[in-house]
Every structure is written in structure tokens, then in C-alpha cells.
Design an enzyme around this catalytic site. Structure first.
Site, PDB file in Angstrom:
ATOM      1  N   LYS A   1       0.875  -1.178   0.000  1.00  0.00           N
ATOM      2  CA  LYS A   1       0.000   0.000   0.000  1.00  0.00           C
ATOM      3  C   LYS A   1       0.912   1.227   0.000  1.00  0.00           C
ATOM      4  O   LYS A   1       1.196   1.818   1.042  1.00  0.00           O
ATOM      5  CB  LYS A   1      -0.899  -0.053   1.248  1.00  0.00           C
ATOM      6  CG  LYS A   1      -2.116   0.828   1.182  1.00  0.00           C
ATOM      7  CD  LYS A   1      -3.085   0.466   2.296  1.00  0.00           C
ATOM      8  CE  LYS A   1      -4.157   1.499   2.504  1.00  0.00           C
ATOM      9  NZ  LYS A   1      -5.078   1.681   1.388  1.00  0.00           N
TER      10      LYS A   1
HETATM   11  C1  LIG Z   1      -6.617  -0.124  -3.736  1.00  0.00           C
HETATM   12  C2  LIG Z   1      -7.298  -0.723  -2.569  1.00  0.00           C
HETATM   13  N1  LIG Z   1      -7.814  -1.958  -2.680  1.00  0.00           N
HETATM   14  C3  LIG Z   1      -8.448  -2.547  -1.646  1.00  0.00           C
HETATM   15  C4  LIG Z   1      -8.615  -1.906  -0.441  1.00  0.00           C
HETATM   16  C5  LIG Z   1      -9.303  -2.587   0.683  1.00  0.00           C
HETATM   17  O1  LIG Z   1      -8.384  -3.024   1.658  1.00  0.00           O
HETATM   18  P1  LIG Z   1      -8.777  -3.137   3.178  1.00  0.00           P
HETATM   19  O2  LIG Z   1      -9.955  -4.012   3.243  1.00  0.00           O
HETATM   20  O3  LIG Z   1      -7.591  -3.738   3.833  1.00  0.00           O
HETATM   21  O4  LIG Z   1      -9.062  -1.760   3.653  1.00  0.00           O
HETATM   22  C6  LIG Z   1      -8.102  -0.612  -0.278  1.00  0.00           C
HETATM   23  C7  LIG Z   1      -8.254   0.101   0.981  1.00  0.00           C
HETATM   24  O5  LIG Z   1      -7.315   0.312   1.682  1.00  0.00           O
HETATM   25  C8  LIG Z   1      -7.413  -0.013  -1.359  1.00  0.00           C
HETATM   26  O6  LIG Z   1      -6.920   1.222  -1.259  1.00  0.00           O
END
Ligand SMILES: Cc1ncc(COP(=O)(O)O)c(C=O)c1O
Length: 320
Positions: free
Chosen positions: A159
């Protein structure tokens, strides 16, 4: 200035007043997107505020650091305690927690060697990301003309701040065109995810979601929904999903810390199923909210109380 938070921001081990939480304009991160971050929610439960899957979020933050070659000056335990401490310091209520690890101020060459790595943790008053209506009635989305990048270009398992230019373009295009969100395809044309959400399809009672090979973030809500669906006896498949499978699904929904479980009722103006929120989505939404709001037993150990249990129980006894 939009003020989404109050109180203090944890910066490199110290609490700093909101107004003073500043970095230099020549910091490496400002120019090259050299950061990794997390989005985490703390929920109000009958036993006090609890952070949802804090362990997994800290793990993913450190995984992101490793992938991005960011040498985080704090380890798992320090980050874990700092996040709970920031929630407590800012009133201990339900909130969104945003930790960020970033390359700071020293020299502006692309080569980050020797540039300090700094860490900040803020709490924000974010309500429902796409609104309560979105959770109840679903949203209209489009397939984006922007794709996720090819493997061996950007590391989507991390991320990183830099990845989110792609997400911004997907979101801006969708909103400009009158949709609430966009769905990115991967470089091969298979379904990847939303700008900030993972995606699930339901057809004939079976759930499917793209594999980690489709340039998606390994979402923690995605993992939680897969677990809850399996608890219900539903089959969940991680697979490559062609675009047209979206249109003929019975139900489609997004998952994410910000978006929680958001039903999708139209894609590219085609109704999904009967164009209303479907029964599997509703069941999963209920199961999810029952756990995070403390109505159902936390049988998977997903909730991490912000206060020590004994203190919460003492406070509850006092209040009764
Ligand atoms: C690109 C992306 N995909 C998926 C998610 C979902 O991830 P999570 O469930 O860990 O928040 C997020 C959110 O953070 C995101 O930014």
C-alpha cells in the site's frame, strides 16, 4: 483548511498538536510518492472502542515497508501500541486511523539512500466513506478506462502512496462521468478492484473475487468477508474474472476499510441482478457489522480493545 481530525498526531514517537504536524516541502515523499500507509477503523462496541484487525494492518504496513525498501524505524509492537495510544490520546472514540511511513527531508535525488524514514499516525473523523445510502441502496459504478499496472511495474501488494495516482485517476474519471466509483481491470483485461476497494461477485450462490495476481491490494476486509462467507457454508473462489462476468453476476459488492461492504447495483448502466441489493450481500453485511459493532461474539479475534479490558469493564460497572 478541511479539518478531518482533532487533537494530536503521533510523529516519530511523540504527540504533536494537529497544527504543528508539518513536513518540509522538499521532503522526498512530496516529490516521489515514497510512502506506505494504512487505513484502519476503530469501532464503538458495547465493551468500549476496539480496533478492527489491528494485527493484520500492522503486518501489512511492515510488509509494504519491506517491498518499498523503506527501513521503518519502529517494529511491530511499537507501531501496534502507538496506534492504540493515538486513539486513546484523541478521546478513545470510534475513528479512522491513518499511519504513514515516508521518506523525509535530506536530499532530493531520486536515490533515497541516507534520506530519513519518518512515521506519523493520525486519527480522523471519517463516517461512511460513500455515505449510509451507498451501504443501504448500493452504488452505480463504471469500468475504468485506466487499468492497474502490469506485474513487475508497481508493487500492488504494497500500500504505497505512489500507487494511488492510479486510484485517483480511476476515481476522478468515475465521479466526473456521474458514477460513484470505478472498477479497474488488470493489464490482461481481467477484473482487478475499485480505486480503494476489493470486489466480489455472486453467481448462483457462489462468491468469486480476483486473485492477488490481478494487481489488487490484499484487502483485510476481503479476507474477513471470505472467512464470514465460509462460516456461512458459502463457496468462495479466488480466480481470474473476465469483465463480462460483472454484467451477468447476480450480485456485486465492494469491500474495504473505508467502504466496508458496499453493494453495487449498476455497472456501466446495466443493472446487476434485479438492480437491488442482493440477499447474499445483505447477509454478509449484517454478519460483518454484527461482529465489528460487538453484537456478535468476536469468534475470530478481530477486535483489539483500545483500553485494557479490566479498565473498560471497570468503566462499564461505574456507568451502570
Ligand atoms: C486499492 C485498494 N484496494 C483494496 C482496499 C481494501 O483493503 P482493506 O480491506 O484492507 O481496507 C483498499 C483500501 O485500503 C485499497 O486502497
Amino acid at each position: 483548511m478541511a479539518r478531518e481530525t482533532k487533537g494530536s498526531i503521533w510523529m516519530n514517537g511523540e504527540f504533536v498538536a494537529y497544527e504543528d504536524a508539518k513536513i518540509h516541502v522538499l521532503s522526498h515523499v512530496v516529490h516521489y510518492g515514497s510512502s506506505v500507509f494504512e487505513g484502519i477503523r476503530a469501532y464503538a462496541t458495547p465493551e468500549g472502542t476496539a480496533v478492527f484487525r489491528l494485527d493484520k494492518h500492522v503486518e501489512r504496513l511492515l510488509d509494504s515497508c519491506k517491498i518499498a525498501r523503506l527501513d521503518c524505524p519502529y517494529g511491530y509492537d511499537e507501531l501496534f501500541e502507538a496506534m492504540k495510544g493515538t486513539v486513546r490520546k484523541n478521546g478513545g472514540e470510534a475513528c479512522y486511523i491513518r499511519p504513514v511511513v515516508y521518506r523525509g527531508f535530506k536530499s532530493l535525488g531520486v536515490n533515497p539512500t541516507g534520506v530519513p524514514v519518518d512515521v506519523a499516525i493520525a486519527t480522523l473523523n471519517w463516517g461512511k466513506y460513500l455515505g449510509q445510502d451507498a451501504l443501504d441502496k448500493g452504488i452505480a459504478v463504471r469500468v475504468s478506462s485506466w487499468r492497474r499496472a502490469a506485474p513487475d511495474t508497481f508493487p500492488f501488494l504494497a500500500k504505497t502512496g505512489a500507487n494511488y495516482l492510479n486510484s485517483q485517476l480511476i476515481k476522478l474519471e468515475a465521479v466526473t462521468d456521474g458514477y460513484e466509483e470505478g472498477i479497474a481491470l488488470d493489464v490482461f483485461g481481467f477484473v482487478a478492484e475499485g480505486s480503494g476497494e476489493n470486489i466480489f461477485l455472486v453467481r448462483n450462490g457462489v462468491l468469486s473475487t480476483p486473485t492477488l495476481g490481478s494487481a489488487i491490494l490484499p484487502g483485510i476486509t476481503r479476507d474477513s468477508i471470505m472467512t464470514l462467507a465460509q462460516d456461512m457454508g458459502l463457496t468462495v473462489r479466488e480466480e481470474q474474472i473476465p469483465r463480462e462476468a460483472l454484467y451477468i453476476a447476480d450480485e456485486v459488492f465492494f469491500t474495504g476499510t473505508a467502504a466496508e461492504i458496499t453493494p453495487i447495483t449498476t455497472i456501466d448502466r446495466l443493472p446487476i441482478g434485479d438492480g437491488k441489493v442482493g440477499p447474499v450481500t445483505k447477509r454478509l453485511q449484517k454478519a460483518f457489522f454484527d461482529v465489528i459493532e460487538g453484537r456478535e461474539r468476536d469468534r475470530h479475534g478481530w477486535l483489539f480493545p483500545v483500553e485494557a479490558r479490566a479498565k473498560v469493564q471497570r468503566a462499564a460497572r461505574k456507568a451502570s
